[in-house]
Design an enzyme around this catalytic site. Sequence first.
Site, PDB file in Angstrom:
ATOM      1  N   GLU B 272       0.896  -1.268  -0.187  1.00 30.32           N
ATOM      2  CA  GLU B 272       0.019   0.047  -0.024  1.00 30.32           C
ATOM      3  C   GLU B 272       0.984   1.147   0.002  1.00 30.32           C
ATOM      4  O   GLU B 272       0.664   2.220  -0.667  1.00 30.32           O
ATOM      5  CB  GLU B 272      -0.872  -0.114   1.244  1.00 30.32           C
ATOM      6  CG  GLU B 272      -2.121   0.744   0.794  1.00 30.32           C
ATOM      7  CD  GLU B 272      -3.231   0.547   1.684  1.00 30.32           C
ATOM      8  OE1 GLU B 272      -3.147  -0.610   2.431  1.00 30.32           O
ATOM      9  OE2 GLU B 272      -4.210   1.268   2.185  1.00 30.32           O
ATOM     10  N   GLU B 275       2.046   1.821  -3.476  1.00 36.68           N
ATOM     11  CA  GLU B 275       0.881   2.207  -4.240  1.00 36.68           C
ATOM     12  C   GLU B 275       0.706   3.743  -4.012  1.00 36.68           C
ATOM     13  O   GLU B 275       0.521   4.551  -4.996  1.00 36.68           O
ATOM     14  CB  GLU B 275      -0.574   1.457  -3.742  1.00 36.68           C
ATOM     15  CG  GLU B 275      -1.398   1.053  -4.868  1.00 36.68           C
ATOM     16  CD  GLU B 275      -2.546   0.607  -4.328  1.00 36.68           C
ATOM     17  OE1 GLU B 275      -2.457   0.094  -3.271  1.00 36.68           O
ATOM     18  OE2 GLU B 275      -3.510   0.393  -5.209  1.00 36.68           O
ATOM     19  N   CYS B 292      -8.274  -2.129   3.892  1.00 35.56           N
ATOM     20  CA  CYS B 292      -8.164  -3.576   4.835  1.00 35.56           C
ATOM     21  C   CYS B 292      -9.749  -3.786   5.375  1.00 35.56           C
ATOM     22  O   CYS B 292      -9.651  -4.854   5.823  1.00 35.56           O
ATOM     23  CB  CYS B 292      -7.538  -2.862   6.131  1.00 35.56           C
ATOM     24  SG  CYS B 292      -6.084  -1.965   5.696  1.00 35.56           S
ATOM     25  N   SER B 312      -7.434   1.428  -2.584  1.00 32.75           N
ATOM     26  CA  SER B 312      -6.175   0.679  -2.847  1.00 32.75           C
ATOM     27  C   SER B 312      -6.511  -0.672  -3.072  1.00 32.75           C
ATOM     28  O   SER B 312      -7.826  -1.361  -2.806  1.00 32.75           O
ATOM     29  CB  SER B 312      -5.347   0.310  -1.398  1.00 32.75           C
ATOM     30  OG  SER B 312      -4.605  -0.714  -1.556  1.00 32.75           O
ATOM     31  N   LYS B 351     -15.618  -9.833   7.543  1.00 33.79           N
ATOM     32  CA  LYS B 351     -14.373 -10.817   7.125  1.00 33.79           C
ATOM     33  C   LYS B 351     -15.032 -12.023   6.667  1.00 33.79           C
ATOM     34  O   LYS B 351     -14.520 -12.709   5.785  1.00 33.79           O
ATOM     35  CB  LYS B 351     -13.497 -10.975   8.249  1.00 33.79           C
ATOM     36  CG  LYS B 351     -12.810  -9.592   8.652  1.00 33.79           C
ATOM     37  CD  LYS B 351     -11.293  -9.491   7.942  1.00 33.79           C
ATOM     38  CE  LYS B 351     -10.765  -8.206   8.387  1.00 33.79           C
ATOM     39  NZ  LYS B 351     -10.215  -7.352   7.372  1.00 33.79           N
ATOM     40  N   GLU B 354     -16.321 -11.339   3.300  1.00 31.21           N
ATOM     41  CA  GLU B 354     -14.931 -11.124   2.687  1.00 31.21           C
ATOM     42  C   GLU B 354     -14.388 -12.533   2.095  1.00 31.21           C
ATOM     43  O   GLU B 354     -14.182 -12.477   1.007  1.00 31.21           O
ATOM     44  CB  GLU B 354     -13.863 -10.177   3.281  1.00 31.21           C
ATOM     45  CG  GLU B 354     -12.766  -9.868   2.505  1.00 31.21           C
ATOM     46  CD  GLU B 354     -11.628  -9.324   3.447  1.00 31.21           C
ATOM     47  OE1 GLU B 354     -11.478  -9.597   4.606  1.00 31.21           O
ATOM     48  OE2 GLU B 354     -10.948  -8.306   2.975  1.00 31.21           O
ATOM     49  N   GLU B 359     -13.775 -12.994  -5.513  1.00 30.31           N
ATOM     50  CA  GLU B 359     -12.531 -12.158  -6.018  1.00 30.31           C
ATOM     51  C   GLU B 359     -11.467 -12.900  -5.176  1.00 30.31           C
ATOM     52  O   GLU B 359     -10.263 -12.649  -5.637  1.00 30.31           O
ATOM     53  CB  GLU B 359     -12.735 -10.890  -5.982  1.00 30.31           C
ATOM     54  CG  GLU B 359     -13.637 -10.257  -6.860  1.00 30.31           C
ATOM     55  CD  GLU B 359     -14.938 -10.134  -6.024  1.00 30.31           C
ATOM     56  OE1 GLU B 359     -14.949 -10.254  -5.099  1.00 30.31           O
ATOM     57  OE2 GLU B 359     -15.897  -9.756  -6.938  1.00 30.31           O
ATOM     58  N   CYS B 489     -10.838  -1.919  14.248  1.00 31.02           N
ATOM     59  CA  CYS B 489     -11.070  -3.218  14.511  1.00 31.02           C
ATOM     60  C   CYS B 489     -11.136  -3.407  15.941  1.00 31.02           C
ATOM     61  O   CYS B 489     -12.002  -4.522  16.275  1.00 31.02           O
ATOM     62  CB  CYS B 489      -9.839  -3.978  13.921  1.00 31.02           C
ATOM     63  SG  CYS B 489      -9.519  -3.751  12.121  1.00 31.02           S
TER      64      CYS B 489
END
Lengths: 369, 559
Positions: B272, B275, B292, B312, B351, B354, B359, B489
Amino acid sequence: MKILQKTNLEAYEKAKRLGSKKTVELIKKKGLTGRGGGGFPTGLKWEFALKSKGERFLIVNADEGEPGTFKDKFIIENNPELLAEGILIACHTLSIKEAYIYLRGEYNYLKDRLERAIKNLVKKTKAKSDIKIVSGAGAYVCGDETAIIQSIEGKRGQPYIKPPYPTDAGLWEKPTVINNVETLANIPLLLLDNDWNNNLRLFSLSGNIEKPGVYEIETGTNLKYILDMVKPKNRIKAVYFGCSGGCIPVKDIKMEKESVARCGCMLGCSSLIFVDEKQSIVDMATNIAKFFEYESCGKCTPCREGTMRVLNLLQEISLGNATKKDLQTLEELTYFVRDCSLCGLGQSSMNHLITALNFFRKEFEERCR
Amino acid sequence: MQVTINNKKYRCKEGETILDAAKRNNICIPTLCYQEDFKSSARCRMCVVEADGRIVTSCSTKVCDGMNVFTETEKVLRYRKLNAELLMAQHQDSCFVGNKNHDLCKIAKDVGLREVRFKPRKDVMMDIKGSSIARHNEKCIVCGRCVKTCKELQCVHAIDFASRSHHTHVTPFFEKSLGEVLCINCGQCIINCPVEAITEKENIDDVAKVLNNPKKIVVAQTAPAIRVSLGEEFDMEPGTNVKGKMVSALKRLGFDSVFDTNTGADFTIMEEASELIERIQKGKNLPLITSCCPGWIKFAEHYYHGLLKNISSCKSPHEMLGSLIKSYYAKKINKNPRDIVVISIMPCTAKKFEAARKELKNSVDYVLTTRELAKMIKSKGIKLRDLKKSKFDDPLGISTGAAAIFGATGGVMEAALRTAADVLTGKELKKIDYKGVRGLKGIKDASIKIGNKKLRVAVVHGMGNAKRLIDSGIKKYHFIEIMACPGGCIGGGGQPIPTNNEIRQKRIDAIYKEDKSLAYRKSHKNPTLIKVYKEFLGKPLGRKSEELLHTSYVKRRLY
Ligand code: SF4
Ligand code: FES
């Protein structure tokens, strides 16, 4: 009947001549109070609105949902011009550009008639106010001012806690005056008639009687006198003040706010339902409880859960399945729902039962094991 | 202004409620629907008191001068008890003697409820179609805390009330499942529900099954935020760091290896930060927004299609580590990736969703929340307190302080800045504490000088804050960190209940303490990471890194 008079815009012209301040003064002086049940001084309400800043709205409460009440319907049906003139006066006096008539869903068939009357008057007076009719979707709770506001805004018809009061922040958070149909219809009358008197009310009379209907009666008239007019079929045992006002046994009593309140009841919007000796009060109670259980908006615990449990207990009592202990639970619930509910619906939903248990307790006990 | 409460006079402030005044003076009033920082809806009516002879709800009634309040009259107590009884009957769960997590159960106990005279309702409705969150409407008491959280805190608007009277219930529109609507799976509703009517969709059974399968190599990885909260489930002080004991517990549960998601976080920073530098140099797609948080990702996929190019392309840390486990690690131990099962223990419900995204194949198989892990440990009778400490396994075991702070709001930003600053200036900077991006303030805005460059950055947590920041215009920023949950988190939807600001702060403190205690505090100094790049990945944003560590997003509809 005074309420059927044609005022032909004379009152509107007079209000225009008087100007806002003097019109409100006059309404205050004549002592007009709200006819939706609350009885708040209309002049005062208008004065609050006048003092508020910015854009304002008017809501006409035509959501006559109280069982046994049909006086607003009577006005819209028989003299819509009078109501329309009242609305125009309100709009002019309070510089309101947009008014909403919140018409009870079941009264949709009256919409055209009302619309025509309004269009006519608007055309004649060249008033600039936009008056819209909004149909209710059949929820009793939308008789509550704050719930009406939510409903018109397209939200779930649920009351919220005041303050803010509608006159400060109502529809779209703007100052809003909410008046009942009969209240507004009285505005032209009071402006023109020197003998106008706030005590003359429309009573909706129904039940086990030969001559039900809308009567124009002075508040304070004795119940016995009214009873004579309506020609009961059998001996009348009890009178219910709508569903939410509670009930009393027939006796010598003046039909006015204070005397009725002394019996633990509310005169409200002057609806009397006469019940004769052939009827059972337990059945009445169950029926009314069903109504409130169905109409609870579901927001607060006492009303949402309480009305349902009350209905269940009453059904058990009617079936003869209940014990004296259940009756106790029932009574405990009634006070809890009355004292702890969020809005007027829940708070008044137990009046019928509390008074019935007070005056006709034997009928309940007889059905309990 | 003076108010009398239970015959004692107190000074009160204009505009505060009876409840505020009582709380400040240590007078206890039970509340259920009331949530701090939200406008009271006064729906549950549990907090009734007698004020000037009238029964009122203390959470919504403002004090006025000379008011006379009684919080415990016979009538008030009777009403509260009856209220609790009605709610218990609605809750349809006879657990009122035990469950300490339930606010309702606590209240029932406090008001002395022994017996429920009313029959339970019959309508049972469950929504378990989504991959993250399950709703058990039969337990719901319609207090509206989840609705308010979803609407006002998160601005997601996935749930609301439907029907009326006692049929009133909470639901996504048209009775759809949470899995079918724009719910972002953040799980804040779970944290706020007083009766566990909303929970994570449990994967405990799935995990138990693979643990029992001798053919599978089962690998666990643990997020930065759970080591400082897991202890709470075992009656430890919030903010106790149980890292070593947690690893031991996982080993006892039968996991073959236990890795640290923090290592994955170091990779995230490498990618990141690269990036960020690339985008700044090219002046393209700025601001860069962090990726994230899967809650934020889904929020953007529904609400902000225009921002997807700014986000990102980095996978989140546990997905990066998952990919590395199934490629680099599999090669190391000479196993077929298909025989490796990766389980992430996360503070997060999103998550789970996710991990199920198409993907993101070939990395994480199941996600457990902190609460689920605690349940598994308890069900095996393992006493976390008494366990000896163990270390994470190699070769993916070493991580840095930069990764540790991922768990707190502002952490990803700070970690990225530590690396980016070194790279941009070509020096090894000593000043690595970026205090301006830390703390529980909803929207943090900072200007940071790196060499002769000035970076404008923002850090937000809570979706509502993110929405407010985005809607106010973000062109002026270079880099933005967005986390869906308040506090980051450590306040995630999978964390122990209760989670409140006090507890959030304690968990955050513990995380920064860990940062300070570690040998390496910048991601690019992590020896494990240097080795993996050298042996396997090549360079950040290189072909292999792109393939294994980056992902893409999709546009989703609002309804
Ligand atoms: S699901 Fe929980 S938080 Fe939501 S209304 Fe029901 S009881 Fe309240
Ligand atoms: S806590 Fe006050 S009404 Fe729910």
